[in-house]
Design an enzyme around this catalytic site. Structure first.
Site, mmCIF file in Angstrom:
data_model
loop_
_atom_site.group_PDB
_atom_site.id
_atom_site.type_symbol
_atom_site.label_atom_id
_atom_site.label_comp_id
_atom_site.label_asym_id
_atom_site.label_seq_id
_atom_site.Cartn_x
_atom_site.Cartn_y
_atom_site.Cartn_z
ATOM 1 N N LYS A 111 0.857 -1.173 0.000
ATOM 2 C CA LYS A 111 0.000 0.000 0.000
ATOM 3 C C LYS A 111 0.897 1.229 0.000
ATOM 4 C CE LYS A 111 -0.945 2.483 3.047
ATOM 5 N NZ LYS A 111 -0.415 3.789 3.612
ATOM 6 N N THR A 119 6.189 6.379 3.338
ATOM 7 C CA THR A 119 4.879 5.804 3.638
ATOM 8 C C THR A 119 4.531 4.727 2.654
ATOM 9 O OG1 THR A 119 3.624 7.289 4.929
ATOM 10 C CG2 THR A 119 2.453 6.340 3.230
#
Length: 414
Positions: A190, A201
């Site tokens: 993700k 991230t």
């Protein structure tokens, strides 16, 4: 568990398995469900291995490292093995102090109890809003609903459960013959915003059934990460949570793979192909993105120089907005080269946008603006830079910067 409804196509030495997933390598299963962190979408996922799997991970470089990351480091550090991963989305459990750390331990303990595993064989992963305590009771209640660990292929549910602002799930699966054994490497990931080189991230989960020495797996993952996940950027922000975890079940029953094995480079190639595919999918899915940007820098003195320049170009807000506006503003590319921190001779620079040369020896090449605009209307944009200083090269990936990026991030918590 192995998914038998698969089709394949060649990827270099490896075979791409269409329809494959993190549950395709022998011994693995995965799933996801809705536990109530999010209003409707799945928000709790897991990966399970039928045996303790040789494991390793790489982590964010952000000095604020979230509680679940600390727990995962502890688990892997205990014996270099994992048998399960529990993941929640919607809340990062980051900057949450001792209470947050205890919540991460509670997640690990609850999943271990539910699955019959040892606590030190469980990794904990969280992603989402920073600075808010986990709704731990919702998560614990969700963990109690996890059943049928080895029933069917529920990997798509896992892929959905780990998402935050992503617009699509991300996966890859490859196979190869290693001597007389078929080896599978697969992954899910993700990532959409707060993406910047050096493990930002993103969550990456890579599974394989190869029988491999832990040190050889660790070396392979670190090497591959430098060429893939660390070469993407969306917005220049580095997150507090994220990591890439690799688990190897050994159930392909090949001879133990070590660094000096002649077939070790073949394994590394497959691992890199999976990681690169996931990294590019993350870059393509940048929040509000409409285009994937690939920047290749050649002719540098060192590979590190080429990496720095390519990442600086693909991370430039001005370059990204020009690509979004389909404007062949090569001055922004040259400017990014100039402030990359790498010493270059401006008179040796060549730049092409796709097949269109726009700069030669540091000056405009006199290209057709109409042809350039037509090329920039594509969804995949390639920029080529030649420095004229040496023989090294590197490639970085990112996305354009659109109006929607501001809209999405302005209302992230609301």
């Amino acid at each position: 568990m192995m998914n038998t409804n698969l089709t394949v196509k060649e990827v270099k030495s490896w075979i791409k398995v269409e329809g494959g997933s993190v549950s395709s390598p022998i011994g693995f299963s995965a799933g996801g469900l809705h536990c109530g962190i999010k209003r409707k979408r799945k928000d709790l996922g897991w990966i399970y291995c039928s045996v303790p799997a040789i494991s390793t991970a790489v982590y964010t470089t952000n000095l604020f490292q979230a509680a679940p990351l600390k727990v995962t480091k502890e688990s892997i550090g205990s014996n270099g093995k994992l048998q399960g991963i529990i993941v929640n989305s919607g809340n990062a459990n980051s900057c949450t102090g001792d209470e947050g750390l205890q919540h991460a331990y509670m997640m690990r303990s609850a999943f271990a109890k539910q699955t019959g595993l040892e606590e030190e064989d469980v990794a904990v992963v969280s992603t989402g809003v920073i600075g808010e305590q986990l709704p731990i009771n919702k998560i614990l209640n969700g963990i109690e609903k996890i059943t049928g660990l080895e029933e069917g292929n529920k990997a798509p549910e896992f892929e959905e459960a780990i998402l935050t602002t992503d617009t699509f799930t991300k996966n890859e699966c490859l196979q190869v013959k290693l001597k007389d054994k078929t080896i599978t490497i697969a992954g899910a990931a993700k990532g959409s915003g707060m993406i910047h080189p050096n493990m930002a991230t993103m969550l990456g989960f890579i599974t394989t059934d190869v029988h491999i020495e832990q040190g050889a797996l660790e070396k392979a993952l670190k090497s591959v990460t430098d060429q893939t996940f660390n070469m993407i950027t969306v917005d220049g922000d580095t997150s507090t949570n994220d990591m890439v975890i690799t688990m190897a079940s050994g159930l392909a029953h090949n001879e133990l793979l070590q660094e000096d094995d002649p077939e070790y480079p073949l394994f590394v190639e497959g691992l890199q192909e999976v990681a690169l595919s996931l990294a590019k999918q993350i870059a393509r899915d940048g929040e509000g993105a409409t285009k994937l940007i690939e920047v290749t820098v050649e002719g540098s003195l060192t590979e590190q120089d080429a990496q720095n320049i390519s990442k600086t170009i693909v991370g430039s807000s001005l370059v990204k907005t020009a690509i979004f506006g389909e404007d062949a503003n090569w001055g922004r590319i040259v400017s990014a080269i100039g402030y990359s921190g790498i010493h270059i001779d401006p008179n040796s620079i060549r730049v092409s946008i796709g097949p269109i040369k726009v700069v030669e020896n540091g000056f405009s090449y006199g290209f057709s603006e109409e042809e350039a605009k037509s090329y920039l209307s594509n969804e995949e944009i390639k920029i080529f830079v030649h420095i004229g200083a040496g023989n090294e090269k590197a490639t970085a990936w990112g996305c354009d910067l659109s109006y929607d990026y501001v809209r999405i991030n302005a209302s992230y918590r609301t």
